[in-house]
Design a protein around this motif. Structure first.
Motif, PDB file in Angstrom:
ATOM      1  N   HIS A 294       0.847  -1.197   0.000  1.00 45.06           N
ATOM      2  CA  HIS A 294       0.000   0.000   0.000  1.00 45.06           C
ATOM      3  C   HIS A 294       0.881   1.245   0.000  1.00 45.06           C
ATOM      4  N   ALA A 295       0.351   2.333  -0.532  1.00 43.77           N
ATOM      5  CA  ALA A 295       1.119   3.567  -0.703  1.00 43.77           C
ATOM      6  C   ALA A 295       1.656   4.118   0.611  1.00 43.77           C
ATOM      7  N   ASN A 296       0.896   3.983   1.705  1.00 47.97           N
ATOM      8  CA  ASN A 296       1.334   4.528   2.988  1.00 47.97           C
ATOM      9  C   ASN A 296       2.617   3.876   3.501  1.00 47.97           C
ATOM     10  N   MET A 297       2.924   2.695   3.013  1.00 44.77           N
ATOM     11  CA  MET A 297       4.141   2.022   3.448  1.00 44.77           C
ATOM     12  C   MET A 297       5.398   2.706   2.911  1.00 44.77           C
ATOM     13  N   ILE A 298       5.277   3.427   1.807  1.00 46.06           N
ATOM     14  CA  ILE A 298       6.452   4.032   1.170  1.00 46.06           C
ATOM     15  C   ILE A 298       7.142   5.002   2.128  1.00 46.06           C
ATOM     16  N   GLY A 299       6.374   5.904   2.743  1.00 44.77           N
ATOM     17  CA  GLY A 299       6.955   6.906   3.637  1.00 44.77           C
ATOM     18  C   GLY A 299       7.582   6.312   4.879  1.00 44.77           C
ATOM     19  N   ILE A 300       7.088   5.159   5.338  1.00 48.04           N
ATOM     20  CA  ILE A 300       7.704   4.486   6.487  1.00 48.04           C
ATOM     21  C   ILE A 300       9.025   3.867   6.070  1.00 48.04           C
ATOM     22  N   LEU A 301       9.025   3.194   4.927  1.00 52.95           N
ATOM     23  CA  LEU A 301      10.247   2.544   4.449  1.00 52.95           C
ATOM     24  C   LEU A 301      11.341   3.565   4.144  1.00 52.95           C
ATOM     25  N   LEU A 302      10.988   4.689   3.532  1.00 50.42           N
ATOM     26  CA  LEU A 302      11.983   5.711   3.204  1.00 50.42           C
ATOM     27  C   LEU A 302      12.641   6.256   4.469  1.00 50.42           C
ATOM     28  N   ALA A 303      11.846   6.441   5.525  1.00 48.08           N
ATOM     29  CA  ALA A 303      12.410   6.925   6.784  1.00 48.08           C
ATOM     30  C   ALA A 303      13.375   5.919   7.384  1.00 48.08           C
ATOM     31  N   LEU A 304      13.188   4.639   7.065  1.00 43.47           N
ATOM     32  CA  LEU A 304      14.084   3.581   7.532  1.00 43.47           C
ATOM     33  C   LEU A 304      15.225   3.320   6.552  1.00 43.47           C
ATOM     34  N   ASN A 305      15.404   4.233   5.602  1.00 45.03           N
ATOM     35  CA  ASN A 305      16.450   4.116   4.570  1.00 45.03           C
ATOM     36  C   ASN A 305      16.260   2.879   3.710  1.00 45.03           C
ATOM     37  N   ILE A 306      15.004   2.554   3.428  1.00 39.10           N
ATOM     38  CA  ILE A 306      14.682   1.439   2.546  1.00 39.10           C
ATOM     39  C   ILE A 306      13.916   1.986   1.352  1.00 39.10           C
ATOM     40  N   THR A 307      14.479   1.839   0.173  1.00 44.19           N
ATOM     41  CA  THR A 307      13.736   2.150  -1.037  1.00 44.19           C
ATOM     42  C   THR A 307      13.026   0.872  -1.462  1.00 44.19           C
ATOM     43  N   PRO A 308      11.694   0.854  -1.485  1.00 40.84           N
ATOM     44  CA  PRO A 308      10.985  -0.385  -1.815  1.00 40.84           C
ATOM     45  C   PRO A 308      11.326  -0.875  -3.210  1.00 40.84           C
ATOM     46  N   HIS A 309      11.365  -2.187  -3.362  1.00 47.07           N
ATOM     47  CA  HIS A 309      11.610  -2.771  -4.680  1.00 47.07           C
ATOM     48  C   HIS A 309      10.350  -2.767  -5.536  1.00 47.07           C
ATOM     49  N   ALA A 310       9.196  -2.639  -4.897  1.00 49.61           N
ATOM     50  CA  ALA A 310       7.931  -2.536  -5.621  1.00 49.61           C
ATOM     51  C   ALA A 310       6.983  -1.684  -4.800  1.00 49.61           C
ATOM     52  N   ALA A 311       6.184  -0.865  -5.482  1.00 54.11           N
ATOM     53  CA  ALA A 311       5.252   0.041  -4.808  1.00 54.11           C
ATOM     54  C   ALA A 311       4.113   0.368  -5.773  1.00 54.11           C
ATOM     55  N   PRO A 312       2.939   0.778  -5.255  1.00 54.31           N
ATOM     56  CA  PRO A 312       1.794   1.078  -6.127  1.00 54.31           C
ATOM     57  C   PRO A 312       2.125   2.136  -7.172  1.00 54.31           C
ATOM     58  N   GLU A 313       1.723   1.891  -8.407  1.00 50.01           N
ATOM     59  CA  GLU A 313       2.031   2.816  -9.498  1.00 50.01           C
ATOM     60  C   GLU A 313       1.213   4.100  -9.419  1.00 50.01           C
ATOM     61  N   ASP A 314       0.091   4.068  -8.685  1.00 45.88           N
ATOM     62  CA  ASP A 314      -0.766   5.250  -8.624  1.00 45.88           C
ATOM     63  C   ASP A 314      -0.511   6.095  -7.380  1.00 45.88           C
ATOM     64  N   HIS A 315       0.645   5.897  -6.734  1.00 45.26           N
ATOM     65  CA  HIS A 315       0.940   6.709  -5.561  1.00 45.26           C
ATOM     66  C   HIS A 315       1.003   8.176  -5.963  1.00 45.26           C
ATOM     67  N   PRO A 316       0.237   9.062  -5.303  1.00 46.25           N
ATOM     68  CA  PRO A 316       0.075  10.440  -5.785  1.00 46.25           C
ATOM     69  C   PRO A 316       1.323  11.304  -5.728  1.00 46.25           C
ATOM     70  N   TRP A 317       2.306  10.987  -4.887  1.00 45.58           N
ATOM     71  CA  TRP A 317       3.502  11.827  -4.894  1.00 45.58           C
ATOM     72  C   TRP A 317       4.737  11.035  -5.289  1.00 45.58           C
ATOM     73  N   VAL A 318       4.517  10.036  -6.138  1.00 44.87           N
ATOM     74  CA  VAL A 318       5.616   9.206  -6.606  1.00 44.87           C
ATOM     75  C   VAL A 318       6.707  10.031  -7.270  1.00 44.87           C
ATOM     76  N   GLU A 319       6.337  11.095  -7.999  1.00 42.34           N
ATOM     77  CA  GLU A 319       7.330  11.915  -8.684  1.00 42.34           C
ATOM     78  C   GLU A 319       8.220  12.658  -7.693  1.00 42.34           C
ATOM     79  N   TYR A 320       7.649  13.006  -6.523  1.00 42.98           N
ATOM     80  CA  TYR A 320       8.451  13.726  -5.540  1.00 42.98           C
ATOM     81  C   TYR A 320       9.559  12.841  -4.985  1.00 42.98           C
ATOM     82  N   TYR A 321       9.205  11.619  -4.555  1.00 43.52           N
ATOM     83  CA  TYR A 321      10.259  10.828  -3.952  1.00 43.52           C
ATOM     84  C   TYR A 321      11.205  10.258  -4.997  1.00 43.52           C
TER      85      TYR A 321
END
Length: 547
Positions: A294-321
């Motif tokens: 789920h998209a909300n997991m991205i911000g948790i993983l990034l804070a843990l210095n983990i770039t996910p290997h897969a994430a939802p394509e429709d995440h609304p701020w995907v371009e920012y990260y």
């Protein structure tokens, strides 16, 4: 500010060593194309606005500036920018987009160990008053003509003409600086980021800020919640972490040397102190394939210095990260569940994280059949979310280090906002479809009301998670300041126009006193550790100079 002091000139030219520029595009707007505006957005490349005529304004990271004829404004990647110009006239406004890169000078036998072509900031930012708009306009016209050509040689000429423009800008002056400590400290902080590989001293940084060493030490910690040397160490380790990702293949001793640590043993100790984990463990964990279901997991993983290997394509701020992290190898998960499952299965992930409330039992069972999973209970706050995910991924130490740093940063920002806002009451509102929602819990409200101790308006009921107001109730607010978010869909925009045209709008105290500020819906409405820290970084930029 036209012209530069000699010491500033020397600093600029020193920074130019090893930097090269790439022109992307040139656009001209004048009276023939009516007024011009730029919607609020995080910009991807450097952007130069050159106002040959006309008048307007620009907000950069929430700070307001006047766009004046005869001046230029330099914006850098990742800044939140909105702008507008009117009465452009025949000469009009030029928008120049470009990239800045660094190519370090390294011994030939070591070049294979180091990354080349790293993105850099332009040596100056902010306003530059131009000495000859005729010369600059002629260069812009020539650049635009060259870049429109299908001839490769002619387009190369456009790049050469852009270097002429860069030369003129650097000659005409550095950014317009306010005579206050914030501008001085920002200049020193930027200097750290551009020279982090060097042996920097407090004396050097204090000189860059134009203050005494003793005064600099106190001001820097007060402003950023850490000492300048601690910030230097964090920045170095952050750069090292990027070089330790799986898509790189550098030796640890080379990484250590590259980011400014000649003693590898000391580097290992400093790395663990700052991140909570040894370098070897970080590199091992970085090779794990983590799926953000789920998209909300991205911000948790990034804070843990983990770039996910897969994430939802429709995440609304995907371009920012994507502009902040290397996501070239991230698999975009489809919306369709059947396709998504096959995508995940084909990548053989090590772990899948998602939200329990939004995952059916059947889906959980299917994903459990692929690999280890953890579905987060949504009822906890963002800090607990981070701790729970960290525990499952073996990154508890990293989480606690991050949370401690967040609390210290919040304390520093809290102390400064206390002096800026003077106990004013704040109301945070989001217009979504037809609803006027109060953001108080599980949102921006937690940062402003809990972490920064700002006073909520009387209308804010923190016992309600989904509180709505009518136009009449909004008009009666006792808030001194209003922070407004309007969703981008047509229904929300229509509701926003209806509110502005209502009889209630002009009666509100924040409107009468020009105490209203705006944020785009994303990433600010995400409820994750990464976004909460991003808010802290933007608070002072939002209100300083508009108190």
């Amino acid at each position: 500010m036209s012209g530069m002091y000699d010491d500033q000139q020397k600093s600029d030219y020193k920074q130019l060593e090893g930097i090269w520029f790439k022109l992307r595009a040139v656009e001209k707007n004048n009276s023939l194309t009516s007024n011009w505006s730029l919607r609020m957005q995080f910009i991807e490349s450097h952007m130069l606005l050159i106002a040959a005529s006309g008048k307007g304004w620009i907000t950069v990271d929430g700070r307001y500036y006047e766009l004046r004829a005869g001046s230029a404004y330099v914006c850098t990647p990742g800044q939140l920018v909105e702008a507008s110009m009117k009465d452009l006239g025949e000469r009009g406004l030029y928008i120049v987009r470009f990239d800045v890169f660094e190519q370090p000078q390294l011994p030939a036998k070591q070049e294979h160990n180091y990354p080349l072509g790293r993105n850099m900031r332009f040596p100056i930012t902010g306003e530059v008053v131009i000495s000859s708009m005729i010369v600059i306009s002629a260069l812009c016209e020539a650049m635009a003509k060259s870049m429109r050509s299908d001839n490769d040689i002619q387009r190369l000429r456009g790049q050469i003409e852009f270097y002429e423009l860069v030369y003129s800008l650097l000659r005409d002056g550095r950014r317009l600086l306010d005579n206050n400590s914030e501008a001085d400290l920002e200049r020193a902080k930027t200097y750290i980021e551009q020279h982090y590989r060097e042996d920097l001293t407090i004396e050097q940084l204090a000189k860059e800020a134009g203050v005494s060493s003793r005064h600099f030490i106190r001001l820097f910690k007060q402003r950023y919640g850490c000492s300048a040397i601690e910030y230097l160490s964090r920045y170095r380790i952050g750069q090292a972490q990027e070089l330790m990702r799986p898509h790189h293949d550098y030796q640890l001793k080379d990484i250590s040397s590259y980011v400014g640590y000649q003693d590898e043993v000391y580097f290992r100790r400093k790395f663990k102190q700052i991140t909570g984990t040894p370098p070897a463990a970080f590199m091992r964990n970085a090779r794990q394939k983590i799926v953000a279901f789920h998209a909300n997991m991205i911000g948790i993983l990034l804070a843990l210095n983990i770039t996910p290997h897969a994430a939802p394509e429709d995440h609304p701020w995907v371009e920012y990260y994507r502009r902040k992290y290397d996501t070239s190898s991230v698999l975009s998960l489809a919306k369709d569940d059947v396709v998504k499952i096959e995508q995940i299965r084909s990548m053989s992930p090590d772990f899948i994280v998602g939200l329990e409330s939004f995952t059916s039992l059947d889906m959980q069972k299917t994903l459990n059949g692929i690999t280890s999973t953890y579905f987060l209970p949504w009822e906890h706050d963002w800090r607990m979310h981070m701790r729970l995910i960290a525990e499952k991924l073996g990154k508890t130490a990293e989480a606690e280090v991050w949370l401690d740093r967040y609390e210290r940063k919040a304390a520093a920002v809290r102390e400064q906002t206390k002096n800026i806002l003077y106990n004013e009451r704040l109301l945070i509102v989001r217009i979504s479809q037809k609803n006027i929602s109060v953001l108080a819990n599980r949102s921006l409200g937690e940062v402003f009301y809990d972490d920064l101790h700002m006073l909520p308006a009387r209308e804010v009921n923190r016992d309600i998670n989904d509180q709505h107001l009518t136009q009449e109730e909004l008009a009666q607010t006792d808030a001194d300041r209003l922070l407004l978010i309007v969703d981008e869909d047509a229904q929300s925009q229509a509701a926003w126009q209806d509110l502005k045209q209502s009889a209630f709008w002009g009666k509100m105290r924040p409107i009468r006193n020009n105490r209203i500020d705006y944020l785009p819906p994303y990433p600010w409405t995400e409820y994750t550790a990464f976004t909460q820290e991003l808010i802290l970084d933007e608070v002072l930029k939002l209100w300083r100079n508009r108190a």
